[in-house]
Design an enzyme around this catalytic site. Structure first.
Site, short mmCIF file in Angstrom:
data_model
loop_
_atom_site.label_atom_id
_atom_site.label_comp_id
_atom_site.label_asym_id
_atom_site.label_seq_id
_atom_site.Cartn_x
_atom_site.Cartn_y
_atom_site.Cartn_z
N HIS A 37 21.13 16.35 40.03
CA HIS A 37 19.96 15.91 39.25
C HIS A 37 18.94 15.22 40.17
O HIS A 37 17.74 15.42 40.04
CB HIS A 37 20.39 14.89 38.18
CG HIS A 37 21.31 15.44 37.13
ND1 HIS A 37 22.61 15.04 37.00
CD2 HIS A 37 21.11 16.33 36.14
CE1 HIS A 37 23.18 15.67 35.98
NE2 HIS A 37 22.29 16.46 35.43
N LYS A 149 21.80 26.02 39.40
CA LYS A 149 23.18 25.90 38.89
C LYS A 149 23.31 26.58 37.52
O LYS A 149 24.31 27.19 37.21
CB LYS A 149 23.51 24.41 38.81
CG LYS A 149 24.65 24.02 37.91
CD LYS A 149 25.95 24.11 38.65
CE LYS A 149 27.19 23.79 37.86
NZ LYS A 149 27.06 23.34 36.53
N SER A 185 28.44 18.71 38.83
CA SER A 185 28.21 18.87 37.40
C SER A 185 28.64 17.59 36.70
O SER A 185 29.61 16.95 37.13
CB SER A 185 29.06 20.04 36.87
OG SER A 185 29.16 19.98 35.47
P1 AMP Z 1 22.13 18.93 32.77
O1 AMP Z 1 22.05 17.45 32.75
O2 AMP Z 1 23.49 19.46 33.10
O3 AMP Z 1 21.51 19.57 31.56
O4 AMP Z 1 21.25 19.40 34.00
C1 AMP Z 1 19.90 19.01 34.10
C2 AMP Z 1 19.26 19.80 35.21
O5 AMP Z 1 19.95 19.56 36.44
C3 AMP Z 1 19.34 21.33 34.96
O6 AMP Z 1 18.12 21.91 35.37
C4 AMP Z 1 20.48 21.74 35.85
O7 AMP Z 1 20.40 23.09 36.28
C5 AMP Z 1 20.30 20.79 37.03
N1 AMP Z 1 21.56 20.67 37.76
C6 AMP Z 1 22.79 20.39 37.25
N2 AMP Z 1 23.72 20.43 38.22
C7 AMP Z 1 23.06 20.75 39.38
C8 AMP Z 1 23.47 20.94 40.74
N3 AMP Z 1 24.74 20.84 41.11
N4 AMP Z 1 22.52 21.25 41.65
C9 AMP Z 1 21.22 21.37 41.28
N5 AMP Z 1 20.77 21.20 40.02
C10 AMP Z 1 21.68 20.88 39.08
#
Ligand code: AMP
Length: 283
Positions: A37, A149, A185
């Site tokens: 993030h 991701k 993640s």
């Molecule tokens: P989330 O909180 O899981 O909904 O993710 C929020 C944003 O962070 C989304 O655009 C995801 O694709 C991005 N994201 C999550 N994990 C990663 C990672 N390991 N590397 C890069 N971006 C990420």
């Protein structure tokens, strides 16, 4: 960092920045923040004058109520991390603010939301498209940052932006990984030490598949190899697909073209993980 959960308040704040000709970069998240993030925040800082992040665990994108209940929530730590990493405004709304008891609109992206994640998580992308549309309309960013991701999500959001004429540019940020390859993640927080070890299999399977395809093995051979890696392993494979990033449909030839991406999903215990890797790019 300014924090608000009110739509009227964040709109007033953003309107002031826009009047001062500031470009707004937006990073939507569900919290439980990690370096992945924060790499989106870093990109936003490079491209925009003002970085706005949102933290909202969106109920309409969860097809599994237990996954929603167990989704990690660390708001105090998250606020500290965002502040330290240069986020200017945090939007942290409640369910009441975002839905007010309503959940009546759904999206259909044709084939794009029926394959891979869409096949195993019915209505997931409809919920994603709904919340992202609401957030775009509230924040009206110039740039919106999404991680590779969630590759299928990225493809669907690009389609959403194009078809609904959202006046913003979607920026893709590469996958951040742990030193041994596991894609970062929020759900990794739910893994025990042993399970984190076991979870390496997703990255290892992608790496092996990439090597085999580069050496001209067929899609079928690679599929069998990946399945065999999981056959005597605590992790459970849900799918492995070799697709084009344009339409997310399986590729059977021309693997070395730049659109080829290997996608994988599965479970470690009851924690579901996804990952992907471009064939001809280091990712
Ligand atoms: P989330 O909180 O899981 O909904 O993710 C929020 C944003 O962070 C989304 O655009 C995801 O694709 C991005 N994201 C999550 N994990 C990663 C990672 N390991 N590397 C890069 N971006 C990420």
């Amino acid at each position: 960092m300014i924090t608000t959960g009110s739509i009227a308040e964040i709109q007033a704040i953003i309107s002031d920045f826009k009047s001062a000709n500031k470009k707004i970069g937006f990073v939507p998240t569900m919290g439980a923040l990690h370096q992945g993030h924060l790499s989106l925040v870093a990109e936003a800082k490079k491209k925009a004058d003002i970085v706005v992040c949102s933290i909202y665990v969106n109920p309409t994108q969860f097809n599994n109520p237990d996954d929603l209940k167990k989704y990690p929530r660390n708001i105090d730590t998250d606020k500290g991390l965002l502040d330290k990493n240069g986020c200017d405004v945090l939007f942290f709304p409640s369910d009441e603010v975002m839905y007010a008891g309503r959940n009546t609109i759904s999206f259909d992206f044709g084939k794009l939301d029926k394959v891979m994640e869409g096949k195993f998580r019915p209505n997931h992308f409809s919920g994603v498209a709904l919340i992202v549309s609401k957030l775009f309309n509230i924040i009206m960013p110039d740039f919106a940052f999404f991680g590779q991701k969630d590759l299928q999500q990225l493809t669907i959001i690009k389609k959403l932006v194009e078809e609904l004429f959202f006046n913003l540019k979607v920026i893709t940020v590469p996958i951040k990984r742990e030193p041994h390859g596991l894609a970062m993640s929020s759900r990794n927080e739910r893994l025990s030490k042993q399970e984190r070890e076991d979870a390496k299999i997703f990255y290892n399977a992608l790496t092996e598949a990439k090597t085999l395809l580069s050496k001209n093995h067929s899609a079928q051979e690679v599929q069998l190899k990946v399945e065999s890696l999981f056959s005597d392993h605590p992790a459970r494979l849900e799918y492995f697909e070799i697709v084009s990033d344009k339409d997310l449909l399986p590729k059977t030839e021309n693997y070395l073209a730049p659109d080829t991406v290997l996608c994988i999903a599965g479970f470690i215990g009851n924690v579901r993980l996804i990952d992907n890797m471009y064939l001809n790019v280091n990712s």
